[in-house]
Design an enzyme around this catalytic site. Structure first.
Site, PDB file in Angstrom:
ATOM      1  N   CYS A   1     -36.059 -22.397 -28.296  1.00 29.33           N
ATOM      2  CA  CYS A   1     -35.431 -21.859 -29.513  1.00 29.33           C
ATOM      3  C   CYS A   1     -35.530 -20.336 -29.595  1.00 29.33           C
ATOM      4  CB  CYS A   1     -36.024 -22.523 -30.758  1.00 29.33           C
ATOM      5  SG  CYS A   1     -37.734 -22.099 -31.103  1.00 29.33           S
TER       6      CYS A   1
ATOM      7  N   CYS B   1     -35.091 -19.619 -33.096  1.00 35.29           N
ATOM      8  CA  CYS B   1     -36.288 -19.049 -33.717  1.00 35.29           C
ATOM      9  C   CYS B   1     -36.625 -17.724 -33.046  1.00 35.29           C
ATOM     10  CB  CYS B   1     -37.460 -20.031 -33.577  1.00 35.29           C
ATOM     11  SG  CYS B   1     -37.988 -20.248 -31.869  1.00 35.29           S
TER      12      CYS B   1
END
Ligand code: N1C
Length: 260
Positions: free
Chosen positions: A82, A163
């Site tokens: 991510c 992320c």
């Protein structure tokens, strides 16, 4: 009858389905799962191909929904990290080169992005075949066509599950490097999670003066969309590189102030 049949299939304004669509999907699937990402060997390519086909075959090509792709997405959910994601808008080839050099990933590095990259597909109600004559165009025919909905669903998932620092390469040789109507503008930027940092690289062709910059109105608009969502924002501009194909990537990589 032939004339009527042909004019029916020819009524859309976009390119028709890519010839041998099914075979291409199957070949790419084996290539990806066995060679490119051998850690995804457990994926069942026959099942994935079937799920892709049954998402749109025999259906009205203007009535695509997220639901149609649910099974396909469940079968091939991406496992890319991510915190290594690269987004792009009007800089596809460059973004892919950049991601490769830095060990980062674009959507085309995930199985479904890889399968569908550059292809066209649509069906026809009541027919088991793909329409190879024409498919609906996003602007001229309908926005809810199967190709647009596919990229929308995939892009949304890719952005919302990102992320850390997400990078985006935007094209500073355009008047508006940030285009609110692009997938990046409509789908990805508004779906980044709070606390993510978006690093914008504004690249332009060395042969031309830059037309947009980090302080221009389009990037300012992007900044405000992000600040509403608590997404941190960093922008760097004046990065000269050839768009869209990067021939001088290695040279740029050695320059301390270049993008690489
Ligand atoms: O509309 P865009 O770019 O802003 O979409 C790019 C954005 C990227 O960050 C990707 O994550 O959305 C994702 N994406 C793809 O990965 C992709 N591969 C191929 C979106 N679209 C993708 N395509 C096709 O290119 C698709 O048909 C879409 O309409 C174009 C995107 O072109 P763009 O305007 O340069």
């Amino acid at each position: 009858i032939y004339k009527w049949y042909r004019s029916g299939l020819n009524r859309w304004h976009g390119p028709g389905s890519t010839p041998d669509f099914q075979d291409i999907i199957e070949d790419r699937c084996y290539n990806y799962t066995q060679r490119i990402r051998p850690d995804s060997r457990s994926r069942n390519c026959q099942e994935i191909k079937q799920a892709f086909m049954s998402a749109f075959i025999s259906k009205d090509p203007c009535k695509a929904t997220k639901e149609d792709y649910r099974r396909l997405i469940d079968l091939a959910d991406p496992t890319v990290p991510c915190n290594k994601r690269v987004l792009w808008s009007k800089t596809k080839e460059l973004a892919r080169e950049y991601a490769k050099l830095r060990g980062l990933v674009t959507l085309e590095d995930t199985l479904l992005g890889f399968l569908a990259d550059g292809l066209h597909w649509c069906g026809e109600p009541g027919s088991p075949d793909l329409n190879t004559w024409s498919c609906p165009d996003w602007e001229k025919d309908c926005r809810t066509n199967y190709r647009s909905v596919f990229w929308k669903v995939l892009s949304e998932r890719f952005a919302e599950s990102a992320c850390g620092t997400v990078q985006v390469l935007l094209n500073g040789s355009l008047e508006n490097a940030f285009d609110e109507m692009s997938i990046f503008g409509r789908v990805e930027a508004p779906n980044l999670k709070p606390m993510v940092t978006l690093q914008v690289w504004l690249v332009h062709d060395p042969g031309k003066p830059p037309r947009d910059s980090c302080s221009g109105s389009s990037i300012t608009k992007l900044k405000s969309i992000l600040s509403e969502r608590n997404v941190r924002f960093i922008c760097r501009d004046n990065l000269r590189t050839r768009l869209p194909i990067l021939s001088n990537i290695r040279r740029l990589r050695k320059q301390p102030c270049g993008l690489f």
